[in-house]
Design a protein around this motif. Structure first.
Motif, PDB file in Angstrom:
ATOM      1  N   GLU A   1     -20.259 -21.379-154.925  1.00 35.24           N
ATOM      2  CA  GLU A   1     -21.644 -21.983-155.701  1.00 35.24           C
ATOM      3  C   GLU A   1     -20.987 -21.701-157.222  1.00 35.24           C
ATOM      4  OE1 GLU A   1     -25.649 -20.959-154.852  1.00 35.24           O
ATOM      5  OE2 GLU A   1     -25.128 -20.211-152.816  1.00 35.24           O
ATOM      6  N   TYR A   2     -21.548 -22.824-158.023  1.00 34.89           N
ATOM      7  CA  TYR A   2     -21.167 -22.800-159.294  1.00 34.89           C
ATOM      8  C   TYR A   2     -22.396 -23.333-160.267  1.00 34.89           C
ATOM      9  CZ  TYR A   2     -16.327 -23.049-157.457  1.00 34.89           C
ATOM     10  OH  TYR A   2     -15.278 -22.991-156.815  1.00 34.89           O
ATOM     11  N   MET A   3     -22.303 -23.148-161.445  1.00 34.61           N
ATOM     12  CA  MET A   3     -23.444 -24.056-162.426  1.00 34.61           C
ATOM     13  C   MET A   3     -22.445 -24.767-163.336  1.00 34.61           C
ATOM     14  SD  MET A   3     -26.332 -21.281-163.425  1.00 34.61           S
ATOM     15  CE  MET A   3     -27.103 -22.242-164.413  1.00 34.61           C
ATOM     16  N   LEU A   4     -22.870 -25.877-163.531  1.00 33.02           N
ATOM     17  CA  LEU A   4     -22.029 -26.770-164.519  1.00 33.02           C
ATOM     18  C   LEU A   4     -22.279 -26.405-166.029  1.00 33.02           C
ATOM     19  CD1 LEU A   4     -22.729 -30.261-162.950  1.00 33.02           C
ATOM     20  CD2 LEU A   4     -20.900 -28.680-162.349  1.00 33.02           C
TER      21      LEU A   4
ATOM     22  N   THR B   1     -13.381 -17.236-169.189  1.00 32.92           N
ATOM     23  CA  THR B   1     -14.681 -16.786-169.809  1.00 32.92           C
ATOM     24  C   THR B   1     -15.790 -16.421-169.440  1.00 32.92           C
ATOM     25  OG1 THR B   1     -13.481 -18.679-171.601  1.00 32.92           O
ATOM     26  CG2 THR B   1     -15.720 -17.798-172.067  1.00 32.92           C
ATOM     27  N   ALA B   2     -16.301 -15.332-170.091  1.00 28.52           N
ATOM     28  CA  ALA B   2     -17.766 -14.596-169.272  1.00 28.52           C
ATOM     29  C   ALA B   2     -18.880 -15.584-170.197  1.00 28.52           C
ATOM     30  CB  ALA B   2     -17.657 -13.326-170.058  1.00 28.52           C
TER      31      ALA B   2
ATOM     32  N   LEU C   1     -25.009 -11.376-167.997  1.00 34.40           N
ATOM     33  CA  LEU C   1     -23.993 -12.087-167.577  1.00 34.40           C
ATOM     34  C   LEU C   1     -24.366 -13.000-166.455  1.00 34.40           C
ATOM     35  CD1 LEU C   1     -20.810 -12.674-167.690  1.00 34.40           C
ATOM     36  CD2 LEU C   1     -20.688 -11.138-165.752  1.00 34.40           C
ATOM     37  N   ILE C   2     -24.096 -14.449-166.631  1.00 34.16           N
ATOM     38  CA  ILE C   2     -24.223 -15.358-165.694  1.00 34.16           C
ATOM     39  C   ILE C   2     -23.010 -15.527-164.867  1.00 34.16           C
ATOM     40  CG2 ILE C   2     -24.613 -17.752-165.527  1.00 34.16           C
ATOM     41  CD1 ILE C   2     -25.892 -18.123-168.220  1.00 34.16           C
TER      42      ILE C   2
ATOM     43  N   GLN D   1     -18.804 -19.852-161.865  1.00 35.49           N
ATOM     44  CA  GLN D   1     -18.983 -19.506-160.537  1.00 35.49           C
ATOM     45  C   GLN D   1     -20.040 -18.329-160.488  1.00 35.49           C
ATOM     46  OE1 GLN D   1     -15.496 -18.336-158.112  1.00 35.49           O
ATOM     47  NE2 GLN D   1     -16.757 -17.218-156.557  1.00 35.49           N
ATOM     48  N   VAL D   2     -20.889 -18.746-159.809  1.00 39.85           N
ATOM     49  CA  VAL D   2     -22.348 -17.769-159.692  1.00 39.85           C
ATOM     50  C   VAL D   2     -22.855 -17.902-158.363  1.00 39.85           C
ATOM     51  CG1 VAL D   2     -23.069 -18.022-162.334  1.00 39.85           C
ATOM     52  CG2 VAL D   2     -23.671 -19.676-160.615  1.00 39.85           C
TER      53      VAL D   2
END
Length: 235
Positions: A19-22, A42-43, A63-64, A86-87
């Protein structure tokens, strides 16, 4: 990341389920001065970021996740301008003014056609609806302070009200969507403002001075993001 942007649409790999966020790849350009891969590792934090990368006092430092894949953005290159953080995500997107709370359930992606109505939702300007798609499948230049690059597979949407803010600085990476009843369909990812400059009407207390807003927006179309990265919106 050392600047303010927006993380947006929740997606997943259609092969691995990861899973990801754009987000927009140009948000991470300064991490490597435009050389090589933009922002890998990158954080990304949930909070407004000051110059130098520190979190604004009183803002969340949660942190996301970390950028794990992204489009290469550098001077002279043509890019999709998308980064994947990635989250662990859900099936909802933020759909309210910046200073309130609201969530809508995402149920799939939508193909963009001229004349369609879409909404944007950026970290600084919150949900803005009533934008009409003018053009699709465009390629336009972008410049985030380190040189001009080209972004492909863009759609353009503008407000019928000349003074209405469609997007502003800090909204890059946010979702563009259309409503299907009370649910939403993912149309794309905010890339940059377009059209006439207008007064920014939604300014969180820690917004940077001299912020620029426009009554139009250009966004990377969701079907191209899906096919390029092998992902699909969570639903």
């Amino acid at each position: 990341v050392g600047q303010d942007c927006t993380s947006g649409i929740p997606v997943h790999s259609i092969t691995t389920g990861t899973e990801y966020m754009l987000a927009a790849a140009h948000c991470f350009w300064q991490d490597n001065n435009g050389v090589g891969s933009n922002g890998d590792g990158t954080a990304v934090f949930n909070g407004y970021v000051q110059n130098g990368g520190s979190i604004y006092p009183g803002s969340s430092a949660t942190l996301i996740g970390h950028v794990t894949m992204d489009s290469n953005v550098s001077a002279g290159i043509t890019s999709l301008d998308v980064a994947l953080i990635q989250v662990s995500t859900s099936t909802v997107d933020f759909d309210a003014p910046w200073n309130s709370q609201g969530r809508a359930v995402q149920i799939g992606h939508a193909t963009n056609y001229a004349g369609d109505q879409v909404c944007t939702s950026g970290a600084f300007d919150g949900q803005v609806c009533g934008l009409t798609v003018q053009s699709t499948d465009m390629m336009k230049p972008g410049n985030d302070g380190w040189g001009t690059f080209w972004v492909k597979n863009l759609a353009e949407a503008t407000s019928s009200e000349p003074a209405t803010v469609a997007a502003g600085a800090g909204d890059s990476g946010g979702p563009v969507y259309s409503y299907n009843g009370s649910n939403i369909m993912a149309n794309g990812m905010i890339d940059h403002g377009d059209g006439a400059f207008v007064n920014c009407t939604s300014n969180p207390p820690d917004a940077p001075s001299g912020r620029i807003c426009t009554n139009g927006v250009e966004y990377v179309e969701m079907p191209h993001i899906d096919s390029n990265w092998g992902v699909a919106p969570n639903s």
